[in-house]
Design a protein around this motif. Structure first.
Motif, PDB file in Angstrom:
ATOM      1  N   ASN A   7     -17.057 -24.475  12.014  1.00 11.38           N
ATOM      2  CA  ASN A   7     -16.964 -24.737  13.446  1.00 11.38           C
ATOM      3  C   ASN A   7     -15.900 -23.894  14.131  1.00 11.38           C
ATOM      4  N   GLN A   8     -16.296 -23.345  15.257  1.00 13.96           N
ATOM      5  CA  GLN A   8     -15.400 -22.673  16.203  1.00 13.96           C
ATOM      6  C   GLN A   8     -14.517 -21.604  15.556  1.00 13.96           C
ATOM      7  N   MET A   9     -15.153 -20.721  14.801  1.00 11.73           N
ATOM      8  CA  MET A   9     -14.444 -19.557  14.279  1.00 11.73           C
ATOM      9  C   MET A   9     -14.223 -18.602  15.456  1.00 11.73           C
ATOM     10  N   GLU A  10     -13.015 -18.110  15.612  1.00 14.31           N
ATOM     11  CA  GLU A  10     -12.699 -17.237  16.743  1.00 14.31           C
ATOM     12  C   GLU A  10     -12.459 -15.811  16.270  1.00 14.31           C
ATOM     13  N   PHE A  11     -13.115 -14.884  16.972  1.00 15.35           N
ATOM     14  CA  PHE A  11     -12.987 -13.461  16.660  1.00 15.35           C
ATOM     15  C   PHE A  11     -12.869 -12.677  17.960  1.00 15.35           C
ATOM     16  N   TYR A  12     -12.341 -11.473  17.858  1.00 19.99           N
ATOM     17  CA  TYR A  12     -12.234 -10.589  19.014  1.00 19.99           C
ATOM     18  C   TYR A  12     -13.248  -9.470  18.838  1.00 19.99           C
ATOM     19  N   GLY A  13     -14.152  -9.347  19.814  1.00 22.78           N
ATOM     20  CA  GLY A  13     -15.203  -8.346  19.702  1.00 22.78           C
ATOM     21  C   GLY A  13     -15.450  -7.612  21.004  1.00 22.78           C
ATOM     22  N   TYR A  14     -16.367  -6.650  20.936  1.00 22.49           N
ATOM     23  CA  TYR A  14     -16.635  -5.744  22.057  1.00 22.49           C
ATOM     24  C   TYR A  14     -18.125  -5.772  22.405  1.00 22.49           C
ATOM     25  N   HIS A  15     -18.612  -6.937  22.781  1.00 22.19           N
ATOM     26  CA  HIS A  15     -20.031  -7.124  23.040  1.00 22.19           C
ATOM     27  C   HIS A  15     -20.269  -7.422  24.514  1.00 22.19           C
ATOM     28  N   ASP A  31     -20.153 -20.688  15.660  1.00 21.24           N
ATOM     29  CA  ASP A  31     -20.410 -21.899  14.891  1.00 21.24           C
ATOM     30  C   ASP A  31     -21.594 -21.612  13.969  1.00 21.24           C
ATOM     31  N   VAL A  32     -21.480 -22.036  12.714  1.00 16.33           N
ATOM     32  CA  VAL A  32     -22.535 -21.814  11.734  1.00 16.33           C
ATOM     33  C   VAL A  32     -22.879 -23.144  11.063  1.00 16.33           C
ATOM     34  N   ILE A  33     -24.167 -23.410  10.944  1.00 18.73           N
ATOM     35  CA  ILE A  33     -24.657 -24.538  10.155  1.00 18.73           C
ATOM     36  C   ILE A  33     -25.592 -23.957   9.100  1.00 18.73           C
ATOM     37  N   LEU A  34     -25.283 -24.239   7.844  1.00 19.84           N
ATOM     38  CA  LEU A  34     -26.113 -23.783   6.731  1.00 19.84           C
ATOM     39  C   LEU A  34     -26.825 -24.990   6.134  1.00 19.84           C
ATOM     40  N   GLU A  35     -28.131 -24.911   6.009  1.00 21.51           N
ATOM     41  CA  GLU A  35     -28.901 -25.989   5.395  1.00 21.51           C
ATOM     42  C   GLU A  35     -29.170 -25.619   3.942  1.00 21.51           C
ATOM     43  N   ILE A  36     -28.682 -26.490   3.037  1.00 26.98           N
ATOM     44  CA  ILE A  36     -28.688 -26.199   1.612  1.00 26.98           C
ATOM     45  C   ILE A  36     -28.611 -27.517   0.850  1.00 26.98           C
ATOM     46  N   ASP A  37     -29.195 -27.542  -0.325  1.00 28.81           N
ATOM     47  CA  ASP A  37     -29.086 -28.724  -1.180  1.00 28.81           C
ATOM     48  C   ASP A  37     -27.703 -28.722  -1.834  1.00 28.81           C
ATOM     49  N   LEU A  38     -26.895 -29.712  -1.508  1.00 27.67           N
ATOM     50  CA  LEU A  38     -25.514 -29.791  -2.007  1.00 27.67           C
ATOM     51  C   LEU A  38     -25.329 -30.831  -3.110  1.00 27.67           C
ATOM     52  N   GLN A  39     -26.406 -31.417  -3.593  1.00 30.05           N
ATOM     53  CA  GLN A  39     -26.273 -32.465  -4.597  1.00 30.05           C
ATOM     54  C   GLN A  39     -25.587 -31.959  -5.860  1.00 30.05           C
ATOM     55  N   THR A  50     -22.405 -24.248  -4.491  1.00 27.15           N
ATOM     56  CA  THR A  50     -22.391 -24.371  -3.037  1.00 27.15           C
ATOM     57  C   THR A  50     -22.171 -22.986  -2.439  1.00 27.15           C
ATOM     58  N   ILE A  51     -21.680 -22.931  -1.230  1.00 23.64           N
ATOM     59  CA  ILE A  51     -21.390 -21.680  -0.533  1.00 23.64           C
ATOM     60  C   ILE A  51     -19.885 -21.603  -0.311  1.00 23.64           C
ATOM     61  N   ASN A  52     -19.315 -20.454  -0.597  1.00 21.58           N
ATOM     62  CA  ASN A  52     -17.890 -20.238  -0.373  1.00 21.58           C
ATOM     63  C   ASN A  52     -17.665 -20.018   1.132  1.00 21.58           C
ATOM     64  N   TYR A  53     -16.975 -20.950   1.758  1.00 28.26           N
ATOM     65  CA  TYR A  53     -16.766 -20.888   3.218  1.00 28.26           C
ATOM     66  C   TYR A  53     -16.016 -19.626   3.630  1.00 28.26           C
ATOM     67  N   ALA A  54     -15.079 -19.184   2.798  1.00 31.50           N
ATOM     68  CA  ALA A  54     -14.303 -17.974   3.112  1.00 31.50           C
ATOM     69  C   ALA A  54     -15.214 -16.749   3.184  1.00 31.50           C
ATOM     70  N   GLU A  55     -16.235 -16.705   2.323  1.00 31.67           N
ATOM     71  CA  GLU A  55     -17.176 -15.584   2.357  1.00 31.67           C
ATOM     72  C   GLU A  55     -17.993 -15.598   3.655  1.00 31.67           C
ATOM     73  N   VAL A  56     -18.430 -16.778   4.064  1.00 39.16           N
ATOM     74  CA  VAL A  56     -19.203 -16.896   5.307  1.00 39.16           C
ATOM     75  C   VAL A  56     -18.343 -16.465   6.495  1.00 39.16           C
ATOM     76  N   TYR A  57     -17.100 -16.914   6.504  1.00 37.87           N
ATOM     77  CA  TYR A  57     -16.170 -16.515   7.558  1.00 37.87           C
ATOM     78  C   TYR A  57     -16.050 -14.997   7.605  1.00 37.87           C
ATOM     79  N   SER A  58     -15.881 -14.385   6.450  1.00 37.16           N
ATOM     80  CA  SER A  58     -15.711 -12.933   6.362  1.00 37.16           C
ATOM     81  C   SER A  58     -16.942 -12.187   6.873  1.00 37.16           C
ATOM     82  N   ILE A  59     -18.129 -12.684   6.543  1.00 37.26           N
ATOM     83  CA  ILE A  59     -19.364 -12.060   7.034  1.00 37.26           C
ATOM     84  C   ILE A  59     -19.411 -12.117   8.556  1.00 37.26           C
TER      85      ILE A  59
END
Length: 120
Positions: A7-15, A31-39, A50-59
């Motif tokens: 939620n609410q990742m902040e970045f500076y861009g030129y768009h 904001d990103v929502i990933l749908e995945i089986d987390l059981q 699961t998914i590494n949140y730091a990797e998603v942030y970096s992408i």
């Protein structure tokens, strides 16, 4: 389906469509929502299930801060494509891109787009 929220990742861009937006830049909120089986992740307490949140942030950071787009729709689409390509266990993702200070007249908090993409 289970969900992971970033939620609410902040970045500076030129768009933007105006030259000054591409030159001066501004803050964007993602904001990103990933749908995945987390059981399996919950049962094993194993990051590999699961998914590494730091990797998603970096992408997201790389896309917003290192590329330039005219439309925030294109920012959202690029993030969704990259996440689905990198994480085969993600069944769907929802991406919201908020532009807090667009150069358009009027009084409002922000403008945003939200897209959902489902693995085919």
């Amino acid at each position: 389906m289970d969900r992971i929220y970033l939620n609410q990742m902040e970045f500076y861009g030129y768009h933007g469509v105006f030259a000054e937006e591409n030159k001066l830049g501004q803050k964007f909120i993602i904001d990103v929502i990933l749908e995945i089986d987390l059981q399996a992740a919950g049962e094993t307490d194993n990051l590999m299930k699961t998914i590494n949140y730091a990797e998603v942030y970096s992408i997201c950071q790389t896309i917003v801060e290192n590329k330039t787009f005219k439309l925030i729709e294109a920012v959202a689409e690029t993030i969704a494509e990259e996440l689905l390509a990198n994480y085969m266990n993600v069944q769907a993702c929802t991406i919201k891109v908020t532009k807090p200070n667009p150069p358009i007249p009027g009084h409002y908090h922000s403008v945003a787009v939200e897209i959902t993409r489902i693995r085919k």
